[in-house]
Design a protein around this motif. Sequence first.
Motif, PDB file in Angstrom:
ATOM      1  N   VAL A 222       6.517  -1.334  -5.380  1.00  0.00           N
ATOM      2  CA  VAL A 222       7.453  -0.453  -4.677  1.00  0.00           C
ATOM      3  C   VAL A 222       8.905  -0.914  -4.805  1.00  0.00           C
ATOM      4  CG1 VAL A 222       5.717   0.396  -3.065  1.00  0.00           C
ATOM      5  CG2 VAL A 222       7.036  -1.659  -2.485  1.00  0.00           C
TER       6      VAL A 222
ATOM      7  N   GLN B 283      -4.496   2.020  -4.693  1.00  0.00           N
ATOM      8  CA  GLN B 283      -3.648   2.471  -3.600  1.00  0.00           C
ATOM      9  C   GLN B 283      -2.361   1.650  -3.569  1.00  0.00           C
ATOM     10  OE1 GLN B 283      -5.257   2.101   0.387  1.00  0.00           O
ATOM     11  NE2 GLN B 283      -3.816   3.590   1.216  1.00  0.00           N
ATOM     12  N   ASP B 284      -2.467   0.346  -3.857  1.00  0.00           N
ATOM     13  CA  ASP B 284      -1.282  -0.508  -3.934  1.00  0.00           C
ATOM     14  C   ASP B 284      -0.411  -0.099  -5.116  1.00  0.00           C
ATOM     15  OD1 ASP B 284      -2.403  -1.841  -1.829  1.00  0.00           O
ATOM     16  OD2 ASP B 284      -2.874  -3.669  -2.952  1.00  0.00           O
TER      17      ASP B 284
ATOM     18  N   LYS C 261       0.855  -1.184   0.000  1.00  0.00           N
ATOM     19  CA  LYS C 261       0.000   0.000   0.000  1.00  0.00           C
ATOM     20  C   LYS C 261       0.894   1.237   0.000  1.00  0.00           C
ATOM     21  CE  LYS C 261      -4.193  -1.829   2.103  1.00  0.00           C
ATOM     22  NZ  LYS C 261      -4.873  -1.820   0.796  1.00  0.00           N
ATOM     23  N   PHE C 262       0.590   2.179  -0.890  1.00  0.00           N
ATOM     24  CA  PHE C 262       1.420   3.363  -1.036  1.00  0.00           C
ATOM     25  C   PHE C 262       1.083   4.367   0.058  1.00  0.00           C
ATOM     26  CE2 PHE C 262       2.227   7.450  -3.473  1.00  0.00           C
ATOM     27  CZ  PHE C 262       3.603   7.403  -3.280  1.00  0.00           C
ATOM     28  N   GLU C 263       2.114   4.833   0.746  1.00  0.00           N
ATOM     29  CA  GLU C 263       1.873   5.774   1.839  1.00  0.00           C
ATOM     30  C   GLU C 263       1.275   7.086   1.354  1.00  0.00           C
ATOM     31  OE1 GLU C 263       5.548   6.283   3.870  1.00  0.00           O
ATOM     32  OE2 GLU C 263       5.516   4.280   4.779  1.00  0.00           O
ATOM     33  N   GLY C 264       1.470   7.408   0.077  1.00  0.00           N
ATOM     34  CA  GLY C 264       0.934   8.646  -0.470  1.00  0.00           C
ATOM     35  C   GLY C 264      -0.545   8.610  -0.776  1.00  0.00           C
ATOM     36  N   GLY C 265      -1.194   7.437  -0.593  1.00  0.00           N
ATOM     37  CA  GLY C 265      -2.639   7.362  -0.764  1.00  0.00           C
ATOM     38  C   GLY C 265      -3.077   6.804  -2.102  1.00  0.00           C
ATOM     39  N   TRP C 266      -4.205   7.318  -2.586  1.00  0.00           N
ATOM     40  CA  TRP C 266      -4.919   6.767  -3.733  1.00  0.00           C
ATOM     41  C   TRP C 266      -4.676   7.578  -5.006  1.00  0.00           C
ATOM     42  CZ3 TRP C 266      -8.395   2.592  -3.958  1.00  0.00           C
ATOM     43  CH2 TRP C 266      -8.668   1.969  -2.721  1.00  0.00           C
TER      44      TRP C 266
END
Length: 226
Positions: free
Chosen positions: A140, A136-137, A110-115
């Motif tokens: 990385v 969101q994923d 899941k990306f910490e920066g959101g959607w």
Amino acid sequence: MKIGILQTGHSPEDLYEPFGDYDGMFRGMLDGKGFEFQTWAVVDGIFPDGPQDADGWLITGSRHGAYEDHAWIPPLEDLIRAIHASKQPLAGICFGHQIIAQALGGKVAKFEGGWAVGRVTYQTQDGPLTLNAWHQDQVVELPEGARVLGGNDFCRNGILAYGDHIISWQPHPEFPSAFVGGLIEKRGRGVVPDEVLDRAAAGLDAPVDNQNIATFLAEFYRKERT
């Protein structure tokens, strides 16, 4: 040429009647380009016998995470590695993009920066490419041998390639903008921040490059490979 669609999710029930299921969106996207299709709903445990069951392959999007504990994910990863070894053409979209990277040694999280929702522009060597996104994923960490063909500050690994036989996109070239509008109202509220959804909804009437990807994908499948 037979394209095997590996379906990893289903369209939301309240959007199924107007838009159909995910495999049908890809069939419509590639309609008239001379392909025949067969779908295996791997999300429901239905798998082909192996790479030889089709001439080329496509992995759809899904509401599931590639890193989640589902019984169908390990055999899907095995199949991806077998298709990779056979050098058959394989394309992945959103979840498909992620599960290919994971199966070949990369990492999805899941990306910490959101959607990312709605129209998103990716920078490529051929210029900007604008497509609808819903995720969101992200990938990385890249697997060995992956090449980045496109991305942006929010999603650096937005388009990936492996050799000349695998390509994948984080966004959804199969999604018409009206379907994204349906997702915003039927699936997004209460899950995705309202400001992200409202901004996406405001841009739904602007053009996207879905048809360019359809043409590219048809040429990708038919390309002669050594």
